[in-house]
Design an enzyme around this catalytic site. Structure first.
Site, PDB file in Angstrom:
ATOM      1  N   GLY A 188       0.820  -1.203   0.000  1.00 42.04           N
ATOM      2  CA  GLY A 188       0.000   0.000   0.000  1.00 42.04           C
ATOM      3  C   GLY A 188       0.851   1.249   0.000  1.00 42.04           C
ATOM      4  CB  CYS A 189       0.155   4.664  -1.215  1.00 45.15           C
ATOM      5  SG  CYS A 189      -1.533   4.839  -0.555  1.00 45.15           S
TER       6      CYS A 189
END
Length: 904
Positions: free
Chosen positions: A717-718
């Site tokens: 995920g970012c």
């Protein structure tokens, strides 16, 4: 230790640097040109050079040999030169030149070939042009097609390839002539071929005959022959042949002393360690290498094809894969350069004197005495063997005992586990046929730590230096070692050597015994009280200082306090080392409507080897894909059944799932059911980030070799990517529970997706910041699981479009200064192109549109036990699409950063 030649050792680091600089400057003075001369000038220069009988002029040859003496000893150069000139000219070397070399390293290639030519050597050059052909086909709108890694060559592709190869061949010839080297283009009549499954591959050939007449004629006339990898059928049809396979067939026909593949990577690199593989002994290691998870794609086929070639050549033949800048080093030094692949000499082992009975004890004694003849040497060897008979040892030797190494393993209960190389003896033939490297490779495999001594005037001192991690010289003796990582252990070893010299190893060191016997003989001969100047010889020797050199532990660092953390990146980027394929991979993107999908499409459009074939979006089905210029693509609405049928036909090499959380499982199940196990699947959602059967794709923190050999990759995920990179270097220094890192994260509204919501409503966000999921966010779980420690994560969304800013508070177990923390991060991320370390706090507005992560701040509380770090990342790029492409490159066999623009 016995050895052949190189006069300068690297026991003094400054001398080594000076020596390298000397070679570079001398080489430049001899051969440097940055731009090839125009053809007309090249022709005039060519005429002028040969009108003055350049080949009969010994000055040019002497000048080149002087340059070579800067990378090898005079004796080494003369030995190899004598070997190379002892055979017919066309049997000196076959050099395969890849297309990338012609584009990026033509000057280095010409410089090296000129040096060889001025010594009367005529290598046979055969070149490819794969990257250039890919570019021309793309410009012509020809979609590349491959089967089993082989380019399917239709009529249009063949026409473009034929024209290109002729142009590239002429370019090489003109470049060589501009450097004063006579070269002859040979573009037909040498390689004859049959069709390789004409129905499948069309105009692709398999070489069945090599006509060497034109090659011999060119060399007889004083020209270096330059060939393309195009072949002809019996009826005159031109056929495309893989350059590696063409070079192999040429070598099979000529049986040269040297076979060299020039590669911009400089050899084969072990993706598990990131280190260059110096040698592969096929007889002993082929099966082992074929089982390694990172030996895939081009690396696997290259090793397999080279084995097939060497099986048909004399056992002394080998193939070197090197960088063009290292050509002379490969040809004229014992240590060589790049990766040497050979059948190898089968080494025997013995752990008792009885084990030598099959070989003959007399041969053992002869090997130990050879080149050591002198007063009492035979008796010394007899005493040594008596002592060895009651000692634990392991010996390595070939059938004829041209090479012999005897190692004494660590003594029982020893804390250092340091083995001792008691003796190493090699014949000239053993050095020239690389048996010495074969032996040392076995030593490194079986002994993690080893020390040995060599006389300081030993002719092969540099070879030993290159095998060692460090050395110390005193009183004409040098102690080498490898595998010792503790500075304290290095210091103790050096101190003992300074005090006792070779005698630190006792009477089991043959070199020490022979040295003492020779010294005693010299005293008997010359008298013990001979003076030099006003001091006895012994005092003169005692007055000599000692010097040290070490890699990676320097003598300067030995006396320093050992740092409690790693000073180098333990997982360095693979970069171009990962490049194994020069043909495109077919890609399908499932779920392309969102911002991440669009960002990935833009990156794939820039990538020279990613062929986007299918794009699926339920909402956009039937519409034309925008932003992809390589070919026209229409959005489809692919179902899991569609995906399974395509996978069963093996139409796609890489599937990218850009779907919301909880949606992609039916597609993954369909791919798993298809039987196409080698297809790569990358999931951008959180669905498989906690599945141990999938590889977590954060290359800066997860072992890159693991990603490179994976077929199921979960893209991080970012928020999680930025947080992990911001915390990881300090993990060993965090305070124990209940304290834990806290991440205050703020993202632009693109992170909330394209589906309308309060979190991506610009009006709602203006002059506002919205917290959400204040506990138990999916990224909190992800960060904690991957780092192996509890982390609190508090996300927010703000009014800007792209970019994330983290403020991370980390409690420390010990006091640290801001400078120490920053150095820790710089060391950990050394060489990482997508991680930038700054002193100041990074700004979110400057990270948007960039492909990397910026880390800075490093503010330490006045008490010294809490640090605050800031991290910024573009959530659509390194937080998603760029990281996906980075993982695709690693797993599909391309250079790690290929297609990823450099941030400015």
């Amino acid at each position: 230790m016995q050895a052949l030649s190189r006069p300068l050792a690297r026991q003094v680091a400054a001398r080594a640097v000076t020596r390298t600089a000397s070679y570079s400057q001398s080489s430049t003075a001899l051969v440097q040109r940055t731009t090839p001369l125009p053809p007309a000038k090249a022709k005039r220069r060519h005429t002028r050079n040969f009108a003055s009988s350049r080949y009969d002029d010994g000055s040019a040859r002497s000048a080149v040999i002087n340059v070579l003496n800067n990378i090898a000893s005079k004796r080494e150069v003369q030995q190899y030169l004598a070997q190379f000139t002892s055979v017919s000219s066309q049997q000196f070397a076959v050099i395969k030149v890849g297309g990338a070399i012609l584009t990026d390293y033509i000057d280095q290639l010409c410089a090296s070939l000129r040096n060889l030519n001025q010594m009367g050597l005529f290598p046979v050059i055969i070149h490819g042009a794969g990257p250039q052909l890919n570019r021309l086909l793309e410009e012509a709108g020809v979609e590349p097609k491959y089967r089993e890694g082989i380019r399917i060559t239709d009529g249009k592709t063949l026409g473009i390839a034929r024209k290109l190869f002729l142009e590239e061949n002429l370019k090489v010839v003109e470049a060589l002539e501009s450097w004063g080297v006579r070269a002859r283009p040979i573009t037909s009549g040498v390689l004859m071929a049959d069709y390789k499954d004409k129905e499948t591959f069309q105009f692709v050939g398999e070489v069945n005959q090599v006509n060497v007449g034109s090659i011999k004629a060119a060399i007889a006339d004083g020209y270096i022959p330059v060939l393309t990898c195009m072949a002809e059928s019996e009826d005159g049809q031109v056929l495309n042949v893989n350059a590696d396979k063409a070079a192999a067939e040429l070598a099979r026909a000529l049986v040269p002393l040297k076979i060299v593949y020039l590669s911009e990577k400089g050899g084969i690199h072990d993706k598990e360690t990131g280190k260059l593989v110096e040698a592969i002994n096929l007889d002993e290691e082929y099966d082992e290498y074929m089982k390694k998870p990172w030996v895939i794609h081009g690396t696997r086929s290259k090793i397999r094809d080279i084995k097939t070639l060497l099986d048909d050549l004399p056992r002394s033949s080998s193939v070197a894969i090197i960088h063009p800048e290292s050509l002379e080093r490969e040809l004229f030094t014992h240590s060589g350069a790049g990766t040497l692949i050979r059948r190898g000499t089968k080494l025997h082992q013995a752990s008792s004197l009885a084990d030598f009975e099959a070989v003959s004890p007399a041969l053992l004694k002869k090997a130990l005495v050879r080149n050591r003849e002198g007063l009492d040497s035979a008796a010394v060897v007899d005493r040594y063997l008596d002592k060895l008979g009651s000692s634990s040892f392991r010996a390595y030797f070939d059938e004829n005992m041209e090479a012999l190494a005897i190692v004494l393993p660590p003594t029982s209960g020893s804390s250092t586990q340091l083995a001792h190389l008691s003796t190493l003896t090699m014949t000239r033939s053993a050095w020239l046929s690389n048996i010495a490297d074969n032996v040392f490779q076995s030593l490194k495999r079986d002994f993690s730590k080893l020390a040995w001594t060599v006389k300081q005037d030993d002719e092969n001192l540099t070879w030993f230096s290159e095998k060692a991690d460090g050395s110390i010289a005193k009183k004409g003796e040098v102690l080498f070692w490898y595998g010792i990582e503790s500075p304290e252990e290095v210091r103790e070893l050096m101190s003992e050597f300074v005090q006792h010299g070779r005698q630190m190893f006792g009477d089991v060191n043959l070199e020490s015994q022979l040295h003492r016997a020779a010294a005693a003989a010299e005293r008997i001969r010359a008298g013990a009280n001979t003076l030099i100047g006003n001091r006895p010889v012994a005092q003169q020797q005692q007055a000599r200082a000692f010097s040290t050199s070490a890699r990676p532990v320097t003598s300067a660092s030995v006396g320093q306090q050992r740092r409690g953390y790693a000073t180098t990146n333990p997982n360095p980027p693979l970069g171009i080392k990962n490049s194994e394929k020069d043909y495109p991979s077919k890609v399908a993107l499932i779920g392309a409507r969102g911002y991440t999908g669009q960002a990935l499409i833009d990156l794939l459009n820039r990538h020279p080897n990613m062929d986007l074939c299918h794009v699926s979006s339920r909402e956009l089905a039937g519409k034309k894909l925008k932003g992809y210029t390589k070919k026209d693509i229409t959005y489809e609405n692919l179902s899991p059944d569609d995906v399974r049928r395509m996978a069963e036909r093996k139409e796609i090499d890489c599937w990218v799932m850009a779907l919301p959380n909880g949606v992609c499982k039916p597609y993954v199940d369909a791919l798993n059911d298809s039987g196409h196990k080698e297809a790569l699947v990358i999931d951008l959602s959180a669905d498989y980030r906690f599945d141990s059967a999938w590889t977590y794709g954060l290359p800066e923190l997860v072992q890159r070799s693991k990603i490179a050999s994976a077929t199921r990759i979960s893209n991080p995920g970012c928020y999680a990517t930025a947080a992990q990179l911001g915390i990881a270097p300090l993990l060993p220094y965090l305070a124990p529970s209940p304290g834990h890192p806290t991440v205050f994260g703020v993202s632009g509204y693109s992170g909330a997706g394209t589906k309308p919501s309060p979190k991506n409503d610009v009006d709602n966000l203006t002059n506002n910041i919205i917290p959400y999921s204040l506990t138990d966010h999916i990224h909190e779980r992800e960060i904690s699981a991957q780092l192996g420690t509890e982390v609190a994560f508090i996300p927010h969304v703000a009014v800007w479009f792209a970019g994330i800013h983290h403020t991370i508070s980390l409690p420390l177990a010990q006091q640290m200064a801001s400078r120490d923390v920053r150095n820790l991060y710089q060391d950990r991320y050394h060489g990482e192109r997508l991680v930038t370390i700054r002193g100041e706090s990074p700004s979110v507005k400057t990270i948007a549109g960039k492909h990397g992560v910026e880390i800075g701040g490093f503010a330490v509380h006045s008490g010294g036990k809490r640090v605050v770090v800031n991290v910024t990342i573009d959530n659509l790029l390194k937080g998603a699409a760029t990281q996906c492409l980075q993982n695709m490159n690693l797993a599909l066999g391309y250079a790690e950063y290929e297609g990823i623009p450099e941030d400015k």
